[in-house]
Design an enzyme around this catalytic site. Structure first.
Site, PDB file in Angstrom:
ATOM      1  N   LYS A 120       0.839  -1.208   0.000  1.00  0.00           N
ATOM      2  CA  LYS A 120       0.000   0.000   0.000  1.00  0.00           C
ATOM      3  C   LYS A 120       0.870   1.253   0.000  1.00  0.00           C
ATOM      4  O   LYS A 120       0.628   2.186  -0.765  1.00  0.00           O
ATOM      5  CB  LYS A 120      -0.926   0.030   1.231  1.00  0.00           C
ATOM      6  CG  LYS A 120      -1.896  -1.131   1.321  1.00  0.00           C
ATOM      7  CD  LYS A 120      -2.853  -0.985   2.488  1.00  0.00           C
ATOM      8  CE  LYS A 120      -2.242  -0.947   3.854  1.00  0.00           C
ATOM      9  NZ  LYS A 120      -1.634  -2.218   4.304  1.00  0.00           N
ATOM     10  N   ARG A 148      -9.555   1.708   7.910  1.00  0.00           N
ATOM     11  CA  ARG A 148      -9.331   0.313   8.272  1.00  0.00           C
ATOM     12  C   ARG A 148     -10.593  -0.297   8.868  1.00  0.00           C
ATOM     13  O   ARG A 148     -10.559  -1.440   9.334  1.00  0.00           O
ATOM     14  CB  ARG A 148      -8.196   0.224   9.277  1.00  0.00           C
ATOM     15  CG  ARG A 148      -6.832   0.046   8.593  1.00  0.00           C
ATOM     16  CD  ARG A 148      -5.767   0.213   9.645  1.00  0.00           C
ATOM     17  NE  ARG A 148      -4.605  -0.597   9.470  1.00  0.00           N
ATOM     18  CZ  ARG A 148      -3.401  -0.076   9.170  1.00  0.00           C
ATOM     19  NH1 ARG A 148      -3.256   1.197   8.928  1.00  0.00           N
ATOM     20  NH2 ARG A 148      -2.357  -0.863   9.095  1.00  0.00           N
ATOM     21  N   ARG A 162      11.508  -6.577   5.542  1.00  0.00           N
ATOM     22  CA  ARG A 162      11.333  -5.129   5.379  1.00  0.00           C
ATOM     23  C   ARG A 162      12.255  -4.345   6.315  1.00  0.00           C
ATOM     24  O   ARG A 162      12.364  -4.657   7.493  1.00  0.00           O
ATOM     25  CB  ARG A 162       9.871  -4.743   5.649  1.00  0.00           C
ATOM     26  CG  ARG A 162       9.631  -3.245   5.534  1.00  0.00           C
ATOM     27  CD  ARG A 162       8.193  -2.918   5.304  1.00  0.00           C
ATOM     28  NE  ARG A 162       7.378  -3.014   6.514  1.00  0.00           N
ATOM     29  CZ  ARG A 162       6.093  -2.692   6.560  1.00  0.00           C
ATOM     30  NH1 ARG A 162       5.480  -2.273   5.477  1.00  0.00           N
ATOM     31  NH2 ARG A 162       5.411  -2.813   7.677  1.00  0.00           N
ATOM     32  N   ARG A 177      10.926  -2.381  11.576  1.00  0.00           N
ATOM     33  CA  ARG A 177       9.831  -1.842  12.388  1.00  0.00           C
ATOM     34  C   ARG A 177       9.550  -2.795  13.541  1.00  0.00           C
ATOM     35  O   ARG A 177       9.491  -4.008  13.334  1.00  0.00           O
ATOM     36  CB  ARG A 177       8.571  -1.683  11.527  1.00  0.00           C
ATOM     37  CG  ARG A 177       8.418  -0.304  10.945  1.00  0.00           C
ATOM     38  CD  ARG A 177       7.279  -0.220   9.979  1.00  0.00           C
ATOM     39  NE  ARG A 177       5.982  -0.643  10.502  1.00  0.00           N
ATOM     40  CZ  ARG A 177       4.840  -0.466   9.860  1.00  0.00           C
ATOM     41  NH1 ARG A 177       4.829   0.146   8.693  1.00  0.00           N
ATOM     42  NH2 ARG A 177       3.701  -0.889  10.361  1.00  0.00           N
ATOM     43  N   ARG A 226      -1.527  -8.509  13.357  1.00  0.00           N
ATOM     44  CA  ARG A 226      -1.972  -7.476  12.405  1.00  0.00           C
ATOM     45  C   ARG A 226      -2.772  -8.093  11.264  1.00  0.00           C
ATOM     46  O   ARG A 226      -3.747  -7.513  10.778  1.00  0.00           O
ATOM     47  CB  ARG A 226      -0.750  -6.711  11.861  1.00  0.00           C
ATOM     48  CG  ARG A 226      -0.119  -5.801  12.903  1.00  0.00           C
ATOM     49  CD  ARG A 226       1.293  -5.414  12.561  1.00  0.00           C
ATOM     50  NE  ARG A 226       1.384  -4.569  11.386  1.00  0.00           N
ATOM     51  CZ  ARG A 226       2.487  -4.459  10.630  1.00  0.00           C
ATOM     52  NH1 ARG A 226       3.564  -5.165  10.920  1.00  0.00           N
ATOM     53  NH2 ARG A 226       2.494  -3.665   9.601  1.00  0.00           N
TER      54      ARG A 226
END
Ligand code: AMP
Length: 253
Positions: A41, A116, A162, A195, A206
């Site tokens: 996204k 969301r 990531r 992160r 999540r």
């Protein structure tokens, strides 16, 4: 109303006909990106924001900035975020309202990570209508949702690789988009970090939170013909082109 349609190629290597700086006459008041964490996204929202010269807002980035600055909102949200849960709707909406108002612009917003929940989607509709002076009830002005779907296994693979730059916010992936120099941001040479909510257990949480809301949220856009569905399991370029092709018909310049 003047409608001057231009043809536009999303492939940077192909000659572009028309100009993106032509004043926009019609189009959605917001492009919202839906999809699980790791769907891309942020990457695609940024790309579209750059291509169309539109403001992009990532609610996750705004929250992370509050956490880093230890503001009251940051202190309130930090624990929720570290557990992979959602910040309460009313808190997010108020934060976004303030953020949009501070931008002081009226162009189409590119939203990454918002809405969301159906509550947030309804809030956004209402907010955008008020922002445009209540005269934008027309369907082509309603927010347009781009839903990027990615399998859970692929999400796990992507997010564990990531890395991001704590200084400029740029994202990398150790597999698919590594920095030129290992562990260092290409742009400002800051040491890249993972992160904290990209740990395996928090990613699972999540994903569960995403799945709980995803169907109803997508349906709230699909039922109005405002949902573009994109297969995000492929390469960044393939997804980018797929979005470009689907999006083209929704902007009339
Ligand atoms: P993201 O960077 O979009 O993955 O967001 C990181 C975290 O910020 C999420 O896991 C949530 O805790 C919080 N957050 C971001 N956007 C929202 C939102 N629209 N609603 C609730 N919480 C959010």
């Amino acid at each position: 109303m003047i409608e001057t349609k231009i043809s536009y190629s999303w492939d940077r290597d192909v000659h572009r006909v028309g100009t993106l700086h032509t004043p926009r006459r019609l189009g959605p008041a917001a492009l919202v990106f839906l999809g699980p964490p790791g769907a891309g996204k942020g990457t695609h929202a940024q790309h579209i924001a750059n291509e169309y010269s539109l403001p992009r807002i990532s609610t996750g980035d705004v929250f992370r900035s509050h956490v880093a600055r230890k503001t009251a909102l940051g202190l309130q949200s930090a624990e929720i975020m570290s557990r992979g849960l959602l910040v309460p709707d009313d808190v997010v909406c108020e934060m976004l309202r303030e953020h949009i108002c501070s931008l002081g612009c009226s162009s189409c917003l590119v939203l990454d990570g918002f809405p969301r929940s159906v509550y947030q989607a309804n809030w956004l509709d209402c907010f955008l209508r008020t922002r445009s002076g209540n005269n934008h009830e027309l369907l082509h002005n309603a927010p347009l949702a781009i839903q990027i779907s990615v399998e859970h296994d692929e999400v796990m693979r992507r997010l564990s690789g990531r890395r991001s730059c704590p200084s400029c916010g740029r994202s990398y992936n150790l597999d698919s988009q590594p920095p030129v120099n290992s562990g260092i941001c290409d742009y400002d040479e800051t040491k890249l970090v993972m992160r904290p909510d990209d740990s395996e257990s928090v990613i699972r949480e999540r994903l569960m939170v995403h799945d709980e809301n995803a169907l109803a949220l997508a349906e709230s856009y699909r039922s109005r013909g405002r949902l573009l569905q994109i297969d995000g399991n492929t390469t960044v370029d393939a997804v980018r082109n797929a979005i470009g092709i689907q999006l083209e018909s929704h902007f009339i310049f």
